[in-house]
Design a protein around this motif. Structure first.
Motif, PDB file in Angstrom:
ATOM      1  N   THR A  69       0.790  -1.223   0.000  1.00  0.00           N
ATOM      2  CA  THR A  69       0.000   0.000   0.000  1.00  0.00           C
ATOM      3  C   THR A  69       0.825   1.278   0.000  1.00  0.00           C
ATOM      4  N   ILE A  70       2.011   1.256   0.541  1.00  0.00           N
ATOM      5  CA  ILE A  70       2.815   2.470   0.662  1.00  0.00           C
ATOM      6  C   ILE A  70       3.202   2.974  -0.732  1.00  0.00           C
ATOM      7  N   ARG A  71       3.190   4.298  -0.901  1.00  0.00           N
ATOM      8  CA  ARG A  71       3.632   4.880  -2.167  1.00  0.00           C
ATOM      9  C   ARG A  71       5.153   4.798  -2.226  1.00  0.00           C
ATOM     10  N   ILE A  72       5.678   4.482  -3.395  1.00  0.00           N
ATOM     11  CA  ILE A  72       7.115   4.372  -3.605  1.00  0.00           C
ATOM     12  C   ILE A  72       7.510   5.490  -4.565  1.00  0.00           C
ATOM     13  N   GLY A  73       8.500   6.271  -4.173  1.00  0.00           N
ATOM     14  CA  GLY A  73       8.862   7.425  -4.990  1.00  0.00           C
ATOM     15  C   GLY A  73      10.346   7.569  -5.230  1.00  0.00           C
ATOM     16  N   ALA A  74      10.654   8.273  -6.302  1.00  0.00           N
ATOM     17  CA  ALA A  74      12.029   8.678  -6.592  1.00  0.00           C
ATOM     18  C   ALA A  74      12.210  10.050  -5.977  1.00  0.00           C
ATOM     19  N   GLY A  75      13.163  10.142  -5.087  1.00  0.00           N
ATOM     20  CA  GLY A  75      13.369  11.429  -4.418  1.00  0.00           C
ATOM     21  C   GLY A  75      14.792  11.944  -4.600  1.00  0.00           C
ATOM     22  N   GLY A  76      15.339  11.968  -5.743  1.00  0.00           N
ATOM     23  CA  GLY A  76      14.669  11.934  -7.007  1.00  0.00           C
ATOM     24  C   GLY A  76      15.573  11.409  -8.110  1.00  0.00           C
ATOM     25  N   VAL A  77      14.984  11.470  -9.278  1.00  0.00           N
ATOM     26  CA  VAL A  77      15.693  11.186 -10.522  1.00  0.00           C
ATOM     27  C   VAL A  77      16.319  12.495 -10.999  1.00  0.00           C
ATOM     28  N   MET A  78      17.594  12.450 -11.313  1.00  0.00           N
ATOM     29  CA  MET A  78      18.298  13.636 -11.805  1.00  0.00           C
ATOM     30  C   MET A  78      18.058  13.712 -13.316  1.00  0.00           C
ATOM     31  N   LEU A  79      17.047  14.464 -13.688  1.00  0.00           N
ATOM     32  CA  LEU A  79      16.562  14.471 -15.065  1.00  0.00           C
ATOM     33  C   LEU A  79      17.628  14.824 -16.099  1.00  0.00           C
ATOM     34  N   LEU A  97       2.321  -1.292 -13.323  1.00  0.00           N
ATOM     35  CA  LEU A  97       2.451  -2.469 -12.461  1.00  0.00           C
ATOM     36  C   LEU A  97       1.900  -2.234 -11.057  1.00  0.00           C
ATOM     37  N   TYR A  98       2.047  -1.017 -10.550  1.00  0.00           N
ATOM     38  CA  TYR A  98       1.661  -0.682  -9.171  1.00  0.00           C
ATOM     39  C   TYR A  98       0.804   0.576  -9.182  1.00  0.00           C
ATOM     40  N   PRO A  99      -0.418   0.494  -9.720  1.00  0.00           N
ATOM     41  CA  PRO A  99      -1.252   1.682  -9.919  1.00  0.00           C
ATOM     42  C   PRO A  99      -1.509   2.465  -8.641  1.00  0.00           C
ATOM     43  N   GLY A 100      -1.329   3.793  -8.762  1.00  0.00           N
ATOM     44  CA  GLY A 100      -1.608   4.685  -7.654  1.00  0.00           C
ATOM     45  C   GLY A 100      -0.575   4.675  -6.545  1.00  0.00           C
ATOM     46  N   ARG A 101       0.588   4.055  -6.810  1.00  0.00           N
ATOM     47  CA  ARG A 101       1.595   3.942  -5.741  1.00  0.00           C
ATOM     48  C   ARG A 101       2.949   4.526  -6.121  1.00  0.00           C
ATOM     49  N   ILE A 102       3.069   5.163  -7.282  1.00  0.00           N
ATOM     50  CA  ILE A 102       4.363   5.627  -7.768  1.00  0.00           C
ATOM     51  C   ILE A 102       4.409   7.152  -7.807  1.00  0.00           C
ATOM     52  N   ASP A 103       5.511   7.718  -7.304  1.00  0.00           N
ATOM     53  CA  ASP A 103       5.765   9.158  -7.354  1.00  0.00           C
ATOM     54  C   ASP A 103       7.115   9.385  -8.003  1.00  0.00           C
ATOM     55  N   LEU A 104       7.245  10.507  -8.702  1.00  0.00           N
ATOM     56  CA  LEU A 104       8.482  10.820  -9.413  1.00  0.00           C
ATOM     57  C   LEU A 104       8.973  12.203  -9.024  1.00  0.00           C
ATOM     58  N   GLY A 105       9.986  12.239  -8.157  1.00  0.00           N
ATOM     59  CA  GLY A 105      10.649  13.486  -7.808  1.00  0.00           C
ATOM     60  C   GLY A 105      11.779  13.724  -8.794  1.00  0.00           C
ATOM     61  N   LEU A 106      11.946  14.979  -9.195  1.00  0.00           N
ATOM     62  CA  LEU A 106      12.934  15.337 -10.210  1.00  0.00           C
ATOM     63  C   LEU A 106      13.901  16.388  -9.686  1.00  0.00           C
ATOM     64  N   GLY A 107      15.166  16.206 -10.007  1.00  0.00           N
ATOM     65  CA  GLY A 107      16.182  17.185  -9.683  1.00  0.00           C
ATOM     66  C   GLY A 107      16.988  17.524 -10.914  1.00  0.00           C
ATOM     67  N   GLY A 157      -0.740   8.755 -20.449  1.00  0.00           N
ATOM     68  CA  GLY A 157      -2.000   8.608 -19.733  1.00  0.00           C
ATOM     69  C   GLY A 157      -1.867   8.103 -18.309  1.00  0.00           C
ATOM     70  N   THR A 158      -0.637   7.822 -17.851  1.00  0.00           N
ATOM     71  CA  THR A 158      -0.486   7.326 -16.480  1.00  0.00           C
ATOM     72  C   THR A 158      -0.502   8.454 -15.455  1.00  0.00           C
ATOM     73  N   ASN A 159      -0.191   9.678 -15.892  1.00  0.00           N
ATOM     74  CA  ASN A 159      -0.230  10.845 -15.006  1.00  0.00           C
ATOM     75  C   ASN A 159       0.506  10.614 -13.685  1.00  0.00           C
ATOM     76  N   VAL A 160       1.686  10.007 -13.753  1.00  0.00           N
ATOM     77  CA  VAL A 160       2.493   9.809 -12.556  1.00  0.00           C
ATOM     78  C   VAL A 160       2.725  11.176 -11.910  1.00  0.00           C
ATOM     79  N   PRO A 161       2.440  11.321 -10.611  1.00  0.00           N
ATOM     80  CA  PRO A 161       2.656  12.615  -9.954  1.00  0.00           C
ATOM     81  C   PRO A 161       4.131  13.010  -9.977  1.00  0.00           C
ATOM     82  N   LEU A 162       4.382  14.251 -10.390  1.00  0.00           N
ATOM     83  CA  LEU A 162       5.737  14.785 -10.438  1.00  0.00           C
ATOM     84  C   LEU A 162       5.965  15.720  -9.263  1.00  0.00           C
ATOM     85  N   TRP A 163       7.150  15.647  -8.713  1.00  0.00           N
ATOM     86  CA  TRP A 163       7.592  16.502  -7.624  1.00  0.00           C
ATOM     87  C   TRP A 163       8.917  17.107  -8.052  1.00  0.00           C
ATOM     88  N   ILE A 164       9.166  18.346  -7.684  1.00  0.00           N
ATOM     89  CA  ILE A 164      10.446  18.988  -7.966  1.00  0.00           C
ATOM     90  C   ILE A 164      11.208  19.070  -6.654  1.00  0.00           C
TER      91      ILE A 164
END
Length: 179
Positions: A69-79, A97-107, A157-164
């Motif tokens: 259940t826990i969201r798994i995120g990149a904190g972050g990917v160095m774009l 593969l893991y709908p609603g559980r992925i976050d993408l932080g970008l640096g 269409g996956t609309n993965v949430p992005l974080w900066i």
């Protein structure tokens, strides 16, 4: 309840290898999930023997497979180290593969030293295109538009949430500008 998160660099202890560090990080993610933590983040760092999270999306897949259940995120990917298309495909795959559980932080920093930047085959000036790369990545994760010639599959269409990452005023201003 205050939503809590953990940032794990997947530390490799002295005398160990990543083979021992990765399962320990999974145990930590599982424990955090049991305690009700909201997110578990891992970060991209290269050429650092004490950190085993360089292949961030691969580590995230391992962690997501071992949790429920826990969201798994990149904190972050160095774009600047990556093509926005490749990141959209990787994170679109994770989200599929893991709908609603992925976050993408970008640096925008390289996440390493200059010699390793060269080994990554990235132009050090690519950080200057970070705002454009973020917007390109947003478009690739958004629903596919009519006539769109390049698509992230999976990704569109996956609309993965992005974080900066907020390591500088620039990051905060960009995040505000992009909403």
């Amino acid at each position: 309840m205050v939503p809590l998160s953990i940032l794990d660099l997947v530390p490799v202890r002295v005398g160990e290898t990543p083979r021992e560090a990765l399962p320990r990080s999974l145990e930590l993610a599982q424990h955090a999930e049991d305690l009700g933590y909201r997110r578990f983040w891992v970060a991209e760092h290269h050429n650092m023997p004490g950190i085993a999270s360089a292949a961030t999306s691969v580590v995230m897949g391992y962690l997501a497979a071992g949790t429920k259940t826990i969201r798994i995120g990149a904190g972050g990917v160095m774009l600047p180290n990556h093509s926005p298309l490749v990141i959209a495909e990787q994170f679109g795959t994770l989200e599929s593969l893991y709908p609603g559980r992925i976050d993408l932080g970008l640096g925008r920093a390289p996440g390493t030293d200059q010699a390793t930047v060269g080994a990554l085959r990235r132009d050090p000036a690519s950080a200057e295109y970070f705002p454009q790369d973020v917007q390109e990545l947003q478009a690739l994760l958004a629903p596919v538009a009519a006539g769109q010639t390049v698509q992230a599959v999976p990704g569109g269409g996956t609309n993965v949430p992005l974080w900066i990452l907020g390591s500088s005023l620039f990051g905060a201003q960009l995040a505000a500008h992009l909403g």
